[in-house]
Design an enzyme around this catalytic site. Sequence first.
Site, PDB file in Angstrom:
ATOM      1  N   LEU A 167       0.825  -1.062  -0.175  1.00 26.36           N
ATOM      2  CA  LEU A 167       0.071  -0.060   0.097  1.00 26.36           C
ATOM      3  C   LEU A 167       1.024   1.275  -0.209  1.00 26.36           C
ATOM      4  O   LEU A 167       2.089   1.085   0.734  1.00 26.36           O
ATOM      5  CB  LEU A 167      -0.738   0.153   1.240  1.00 26.36           C
ATOM      6  CG  LEU A 167      -2.075  -1.116   1.543  1.00 26.36           C
ATOM      7  CD1 LEU A 167      -2.706  -0.696   2.776  1.00 26.36           C
ATOM      8  CD2 LEU A 167      -2.917  -1.098   0.407  1.00 26.36           C
ATOM      9  N   ASP A 168       0.471   2.140  -0.797  1.00 24.68           N
ATOM     10  CA  ASP A 168       1.222   3.612  -0.616  1.00 24.68           C
ATOM     11  C   ASP A 168       1.306   3.911   0.796  1.00 24.68           C
ATOM     12  O   ASP A 168       0.670   3.670   1.825  1.00 24.68           O
ATOM     13  CB  ASP A 168       0.473   4.685  -1.640  1.00 24.68           C
ATOM     14  CG  ASP A 168       0.579   4.352  -3.018  1.00 24.68           C
ATOM     15  OD1 ASP A 168       1.182   3.727  -3.360  1.00 24.68           O
ATOM     16  OD2 ASP A 168      -0.393   4.793  -3.591  1.00 24.68           O
ATOM     17  N   ARG A 169       2.422   4.895   1.258  1.00 28.32           N
ATOM     18  CA  ARG A 169       2.674   5.304   2.446  1.00 28.32           C
ATOM     19  C   ARG A 169       1.388   5.922   3.097  1.00 28.32           C
ATOM     20  O   ARG A 169       1.076   5.672   4.210  1.00 28.32           O
ATOM     21  CB  ARG A 169       3.645   6.167   2.426  1.00 28.32           C
ATOM     22  CG  ARG A 169       4.036   6.582   3.848  1.00 28.32           C
ATOM     23  CD  ARG A 169       5.064   7.973   3.827  1.00 28.32           C
ATOM     24  NE  ARG A 169       6.298   7.747   3.278  1.00 28.32           N
ATOM     25  CZ  ARG A 169       7.397   7.362   3.953  1.00 28.32           C
ATOM     26  NH1 ARG A 169       7.386   7.198   5.183  1.00 28.32           N
ATOM     27  NH2 ARG A 169       8.559   7.304   3.292  1.00 28.32           N
TER      28      ARG A 169
END
Length: 297
Positions: free
Chosen positions: A134-136
């Site tokens: 998942l993106d940050r």
Amino acid sequence: MKSYTTYTIVEEHQGLTVEVYLKQVLNYSGRKIQKLTRQKGIVLNKKTVFLQKKVKTGDILRVLTLDDLSYGVEPEPGPIELLYEDGYLIVLNKPSGLLVHPAGQTSRGTLSNYLAHYYQQQGAIYTVRPIHRLDRETSGCVVFAKDSNTQTLLDDFLKEGSLKRTYQAVVNGIVDPPVGTINAPIGPHPTKPNRRAVNQRGDEAITHYKTLQSFSGASLLELTLATGRTHQIRVHLSYLEHPIIGDRMYGKGSALISGQALHAFSLHFPHPVEQREIAVKAPFPTDFLRVLEHYSG
């Protein structure tokens, strides 16, 4: 105590040799098969078996789970929210603002570092194996495999679409039509190397969406992915001219939320070893709920 993973041979694989089954069906490397052979870790119908033995429908193949020797990352104390765990896999609720795994110059302070510490506190050594990222600034469900066999099977589930990921996002504006599919290829951004963009020479990218609620100036969407491109949901919603609220890269920031209002809400997939389904949901973070309250009020 030795641990084994059990596989039942189905009709389509009848006649394969044990070696071919391990390589082609389970994606075992030749080196790993050699190691298993040395440890007598391949058992067919309760008997140690030669690699050239042919399997039949209904045969029971048991494969030794080789012990991990390291976590793969530095264990580091940190909070984790456990959603599901068994002897083969674990699902965590990642908070916004945290990387899933070390990358670039970041080697500590990630969800994987915290998970390694959790394993360490349990007195176990499992290499940390995230199945997806998942993106940050995206929160929600992330699944990790505890062994290489499970990792291979979950990777296959992800590729074939049987590991189903559902996201929810709050976006700017009222989406019309309320249900639809965004089919637009994604490739590198022409001028910004850390971004992606809809690009006709890019890779196929397909996102399905459904409006769950419409507010004054915003919509709550449910989204599923038919492909898994970097930043796919964020790029597609920006392309649709309904960027995610708080997305500074593809829209604009919001005082209501520290990251973007994008949450990996649920996972649904067949257990890679046991004959059952797993369904997991991650509760919304506080600032995501604050965005909902602001627009619904």
